[in-house]
Write an enzyme that holds these catalytic residues in place. Structure first.
Site, PDB file in Angstrom:
ATOM      1  N   ASN A 193      -3.972   9.974 -11.356  1.00  0.00           N
ATOM      2  CA  ASN A 193      -2.925   9.130 -10.420  1.00  0.00           C
ATOM      3  C   ASN A 193      -2.354  10.105  -9.664  1.00  0.00           C
ATOM      4  O   ASN A 193      -1.623   9.382  -8.324  1.00  0.00           O
ATOM      5  CB  ASN A 193      -2.068   8.468 -11.147  1.00  0.00           C
ATOM      6  CG  ASN A 193      -1.015   7.817 -10.482  1.00  0.00           C
ATOM      7  OD1 ASN A 193      -1.200   6.650  -9.812  1.00  0.00           O
ATOM      8  ND2 ASN A 193       0.136   8.389 -10.687  1.00  0.00           N
ATOM      9  N   TYR A 212      -4.596  11.902   3.661  1.00  0.00           N
ATOM     10  CA  TYR A 212      -4.341  10.980   2.788  1.00  0.00           C
ATOM     11  C   TYR A 212      -5.698  10.220   2.679  1.00  0.00           C
ATOM     12  O   TYR A 212      -6.392   9.839   1.765  1.00  0.00           O
ATOM     13  CB  TYR A 212      -3.204  10.194   2.748  1.00  0.00           C
ATOM     14  CG  TYR A 212      -2.840   9.195   1.812  1.00  0.00           C
ATOM     15  CD1 TYR A 212      -2.289   9.637   0.607  1.00  0.00           C
ATOM     16  CD2 TYR A 212      -3.094   7.960   1.955  1.00  0.00           C
ATOM     17  CE1 TYR A 212      -2.077   8.596  -0.502  1.00  0.00           C
ATOM     18  CE2 TYR A 212      -3.114   6.815   0.783  1.00  0.00           C
ATOM     19  CZ  TYR A 212      -2.502   7.338  -0.192  1.00  0.00           C
ATOM     20  OH  TYR A 212      -1.930   6.606  -1.290  1.00  0.00           O
TER      21      TYR A 212
END
Length: 250
Positions: free
Chosen positions: A81, A146
């Site tokens: 995560n 990203y």
């Protein structure tokens, strides 16, 4: 009681997942770079354990996982995560920031998976859930590192699924849309002030405008899918992407 490792679990989606696994009766290992925050998160759970871990540091990861195995037994679930964001035009993107985003999201996912797999293979059982993003299938301007990393996470999760299918291990990716976190809420206040509009208008303009549900998702909504993918009910699901994006990928 399962042993569950969650990276970046001191807040946001990671902590919501930790709470959800805790309710299931699992032992949750909070991996975070900030030990104080990790300890605070772990203390709020019934059975939480904090570890200060930098997911870009292989020695740090190996030491933490070896310690868990020696004290608590095999790793049953890994939730990749941990993440980081930097916004810039490609031509202005500093290499240092590019490497930082790639290292945390892409390399961190690789290193964590690499070092839990021997334990999972030994017991012929395991669940690996990688928190990618709706941006893993849909690009957005000014987020090149990203977006690239989130696309890469999906490819990696699918590869791991193929390599581990004979060991009772599944590997899947969850693709959240915009989630209500402190980071986004702070961005909304700044965006609203800059444009002279309300925070709701700023959210629709900059974050949820293309999203059919037109709202921020709650971290718990992502956590519910993560817990499902870690359960026996998902035993036939591997190498898949599951979008929890309010219809963003529709």
């Amino acid at each position: 009681m399962r042993n569950v490792i969650i990276t970046g679990a001191a807040q946001g989606i990671g902590y919501a997942a930790a709470q959800a696994f805790d309710i299931e009766g699992d032992r949750v290992f909070i991996f975070d770079m900030n030990l104080d925050k990790a300890q605070e998160a772990a203390n709020a759970l019934n059975n939480g354990v904090a570890y200060e871990v930098n997911v870009t540091n292989e020695d740090n990861i190996k030491e933490a996982i070896d310690d868990i195995i020696s004290q608590y037994g095999s790793i049953d679930v890994l939730v990749n995560n941990a993440g980081i964001q930097y916004i810039s035009k490609v031509e202005d993107f500093p290499l240092e920031k590019w490497n930082q985003v790639i290292n945390v999201i892409q390399t961190g996912t690789f290193l964590m998976t690499k070092h839990v797999l021997p334990s999972m293979k030994q017991q012929h059982q395991g669940r690996i859930i990688t928190v990618s993003s709706a941006h893993g299938e849909m690009a957005d301007p000014f987020k090149s590192a990203y977006v690239a990393s989130k696309f890469a996470q999906i490819g990696f999760a699918k590869t791991v699924a193929l390599e581990t299918v004979d060991y009772g291990i599944t590997s899947n990716a969850v693709l959240p849309g915009p989630v209500r976190t402190k980071l986004i809420e702070n961005q909304l206040a700044n965006l609203a002030e800059q444009d002279g509009i309300t925070e709701q208008e700023a959210m629709e303009k900059n974050i949820t405008g293309k999203m059919p549900m037109n709202r921020l998702l709650e971290p718990s909504e992502i956590a519910d899918t993560i817990v499902f993918l870690a359960s026996d009910k998902s035993s036939a699901i591997t190498g898949e992407t599951i979008s929890v994006s309010g219809g963003s990928n529709a």
